[in-house]
Design a protein around this motif. Sequence first.
Motif, PDB file in Angstrom:
ATOM      1  N   LEU A  24       0.800  -1.230   0.000  1.00  0.00           N
ATOM      2  CA  LEU A  24       0.000   0.000   0.000  1.00  0.00           C
ATOM      3  C   LEU A  24       0.830   1.276   0.000  1.00  0.00           C
ATOM      4  CD1 LEU A  24      -3.065  -0.593   2.354  1.00  0.00           C
ATOM      5  CD2 LEU A  24      -3.046  -0.280  -0.121  1.00  0.00           C
ATOM      6  N   ALA A  25       2.089   1.204   0.414  1.00  0.00           N
ATOM      7  CA  ALA A  25       2.890   2.423   0.551  1.00  0.00           C
ATOM      8  C   ALA A  25       3.052   3.133  -0.786  1.00  0.00           C
ATOM      9  CB  ALA A  25       4.252   2.086   1.151  1.00  0.00           C
ATOM     10  N   ASP A  26       3.426   2.398  -1.835  1.00  0.00           N
ATOM     11  CA  ASP A  26       3.615   3.018  -3.154  1.00  0.00           C
ATOM     12  C   ASP A  26       2.301   3.546  -3.709  1.00  0.00           C
ATOM     13  OD1 ASP A  26       6.297   2.442  -3.035  1.00  0.00           O
ATOM     14  OD2 ASP A  26       6.107   0.552  -4.158  1.00  0.00           O
ATOM     15  N   PHE A  27       1.236   2.757  -3.516  1.00  0.00           N
ATOM     16  CA  PHE A  27      -0.077   3.217  -3.983  1.00  0.00           C
ATOM     17  C   PHE A  27      -0.489   4.493  -3.274  1.00  0.00           C
ATOM     18  CE2 PHE A  27      -4.628   3.383  -3.020  1.00  0.00           C
ATOM     19  CZ  PHE A  27      -5.159   3.484  -4.298  1.00  0.00           C
ATOM     20  N   SER A  28      -0.267   4.554  -1.961  1.00  0.00           N
ATOM     21  CA  SER A  28      -0.645   5.734  -1.186  1.00  0.00           C
ATOM     22  C   SER A  28       0.111   6.970  -1.651  1.00  0.00           C
ATOM     23  CB  SER A  28      -0.380   5.487   0.302  1.00  0.00           C
ATOM     24  OG  SER A  28      -0.655   6.638   1.072  1.00  0.00           O
ATOM     25  N   GLY A  30       1.467   7.452  -4.590  1.00  0.00           N
ATOM     26  CA  GLY A  30       1.032   7.803  -5.939  1.00  0.00           C
ATOM     27  C   GLY A  30      -0.305   8.512  -5.954  1.00  0.00           C
ATOM     28  N   TYR A  31      -1.263   7.982  -5.189  1.00  0.00           N
ATOM     29  CA  TYR A  31      -2.576   8.624  -5.191  1.00  0.00           C
ATOM     30  C   TYR A  31      -2.544   9.981  -4.500  1.00  0.00           C
ATOM     31  CZ  TYR A  31      -7.388   9.754  -4.244  1.00  0.00           C
ATOM     32  OH  TYR A  31      -8.576  10.425  -4.166  1.00  0.00           O
ATOM     33  N   ARG A  32      -1.705  10.131  -3.505  1.00  0.00           N
ATOM     34  CA  ARG A  32      -1.630  11.401  -2.783  1.00  0.00           C
ATOM     35  C   ARG A  32      -1.280  12.560  -3.720  1.00  0.00           C
ATOM     36  NH1 ARG A  32      -0.931  12.816   2.660  1.00  0.00           N
ATOM     37  NH2 ARG A  32       0.096  14.842   2.949  1.00  0.00           N
ATOM     38  N   LEU A  33      -0.508  12.265  -4.787  1.00  0.00           N
ATOM     39  CA  LEU A  33      -0.113  13.312  -5.732  1.00  0.00           C
ATOM     40  C   LEU A  33      -1.310  13.890  -6.484  1.00  0.00           C
ATOM     41  CD1 LEU A  33       3.128  11.680  -7.215  1.00  0.00           C
ATOM     42  CD2 LEU A  33       2.972  13.507  -5.495  1.00  0.00           C
ATOM     43  N   VAL A  34      -2.349  13.081  -6.680  1.00  0.00           N
ATOM     44  CA  VAL A  34      -3.515  13.556  -7.444  1.00  0.00           C
ATOM     45  C   VAL A  34      -4.730  13.804  -6.554  1.00  0.00           C
ATOM     46  CG1 VAL A  34      -2.734  12.373  -9.521  1.00  0.00           C
ATOM     47  CG2 VAL A  34      -4.304  11.198  -7.960  1.00  0.00           C
ATOM     48  N   MET A  91      -3.166  21.107   2.171  1.00  0.00           N
ATOM     49  CA  MET A  91      -2.439  19.868   2.418  1.00  0.00           C
ATOM     50  C   MET A  91      -1.904  19.201   1.161  1.00  0.00           C
ATOM     51  SD  MET A  91      -2.346  19.390   5.691  1.00  0.00           S
ATOM     52  CE  MET A  91      -1.889  17.672   5.787  1.00  0.00           C
ATOM     53  N   TYR A  92      -2.595  19.349   0.023  1.00  0.00           N
ATOM     54  CA  TYR A  92      -2.279  18.500  -1.122  1.00  0.00           C
ATOM     55  C   TYR A  92      -1.856  19.239  -2.389  1.00  0.00           C
ATOM     56  CZ  TYR A  92      -4.627  15.033   1.788  1.00  0.00           C
ATOM     57  OH  TYR A  92      -4.972  14.215   2.820  1.00  0.00           O
ATOM     58  N   MET A  93      -2.232  20.497  -2.530  1.00  0.00           N
ATOM     59  CA  MET A  93      -1.905  21.198  -3.759  1.00  0.00           C
ATOM     60  C   MET A  93      -0.428  21.589  -3.785  1.00  0.00           C
ATOM     61  SD  MET A  93      -4.686  20.871  -5.246  1.00  0.00           S
ATOM     62  CE  MET A  93      -4.557  21.897  -6.707  1.00  0.00           C
ATOM     63  N   GLY A 324      -6.072   6.542   3.869  1.00  0.00           N
ATOM     64  CA  GLY A 324      -6.815   7.697   4.360  1.00  0.00           C
ATOM     65  C   GLY A 324      -7.386   8.553   3.260  1.00  0.00           C
ATOM     66  N   GLU A 325      -6.557   8.923   2.252  1.00  0.00           N
ATOM     67  CA  GLU A 325      -7.043   9.773   1.175  1.00  0.00           C
ATOM     68  C   GLU A 325      -8.091   9.058   0.316  1.00  0.00           C
ATOM     69  OE1 GLU A 325      -3.808   9.579   1.915  1.00  0.00           O
ATOM     70  OE2 GLU A 325      -3.390  11.629   2.596  1.00  0.00           O
ATOM     71  N   VAL A 326      -7.929   7.740   0.138  1.00  0.00           N
ATOM     72  CA  VAL A 326      -8.920   6.977  -0.631  1.00  0.00           C
ATOM     73  C   VAL A 326     -10.266   6.984   0.079  1.00  0.00           C
ATOM     74  CG1 VAL A 326      -9.514   4.692  -1.534  1.00  0.00           C
ATOM     75  CG2 VAL A 326      -7.162   5.521  -1.683  1.00  0.00           C
TER      76      VAL A 326
END
Length: 392
Positions: A24-28, A30-34, A91-93, A324-326
Amino acid sequence: MAFNTSVVTNQTRSTSNTSFCPGLADFSLGYRLVHGYVSLVVCLFGSVANSLNIAVLTRREMTSPTNALLTGLAVADLLVMLEYIPFACHMYMPQGAWRSATDRYSYPWAAFVLFHSNFAQVCHTVSIWLTVTLAVWRYIAVAHPQRNREWCCMKTTIAAIVSAYIVSPLLCIPLFLAFSIHPKNAAVDKYGQIVRTSKDMGDAKNMTLYIVNISELGKANGNLLSHINFWVYSVVIKLMPCAALTELSRRLICALLQTKRRRQQLTSGSARVLDKQRQTDRTTRMLLAVLLLFLLTEFPQGILGLLSVWFGENFFKNCYQKLGEVMDILALINSAINFILYCTMSRQFRSTFSLLFRPSMFDRWLLVPQHNENVDNNGCTTANNMTLVTQV
């Protein structure tokens, strides 16, 4: 710190060194970027959609106990959307990522993050319990129609809505007490970025940054308050409503099938009776779609929360936090998509929306009145029955 990942930041229950969810670490990451971009799109759409829901559902011709509950639900969802927008930007932009650490971890921003975690959780809890109330109201209407007007009248409905907005903050009291703002000394370089390793120290200076973490009260007595907070979140706020909705949805589906069989036997029934039964079926199907969508987004969060209590810090950090973001985006989509369901499944909602927002220039292209319509003294046409198919 998203509203469904802010429940706890530290669990002290001992656990084995087994690493949970290794992929899950890599997926997390990667998704956090978008996630910032996706959540902003969903929140902007959801803010507009819920505002339109409120505008349509509060029209006089749409007045009903069910619509009152849907309005209360739309208000809670709208508040979640509006509040999440500045949080996502911060937090994300990209501009948030490149701001100096002293800006990103200033006391005002820490106070906002703490407010976000509390406010969003309260609003989402309101939304959850109004969804449960909606399911109960619909079940009574289908299974006990003779008691529907008595048990689910407008007065009782308003009391249920007010209760949801009062009780939900009370349920979140452990969350309010379990977290606070903490100062933290960190080395910051000349560009305002946190220095991670000793070799990068250079001209770095020690500065005070502010973060949200578990409070002293939350740490007391072996993290007792944090554990209570997590149990309330996973069981009371998530799993209990999901269990109730699962059973109510099952009963509603059974009632729909029974009604369909009964209608097939009433081949000699009046057209008025059959039409009313079809209206009830359409409304029940629409609300079932709302309930099932809710279950798809909330049930996994409750299960992950319960597993975090059971397996401890290892599972929480490696599984729950990584998703969390998902979980955030699923909850945001759930709050934003009801407008589409109403437009798709309720002809009355579509008709009221069209009358409310249709440009006046389109009126000149309306069809000529038919003979079965009445004309009042002012020359205006009125249909014999102004209720359009589905009573949402």
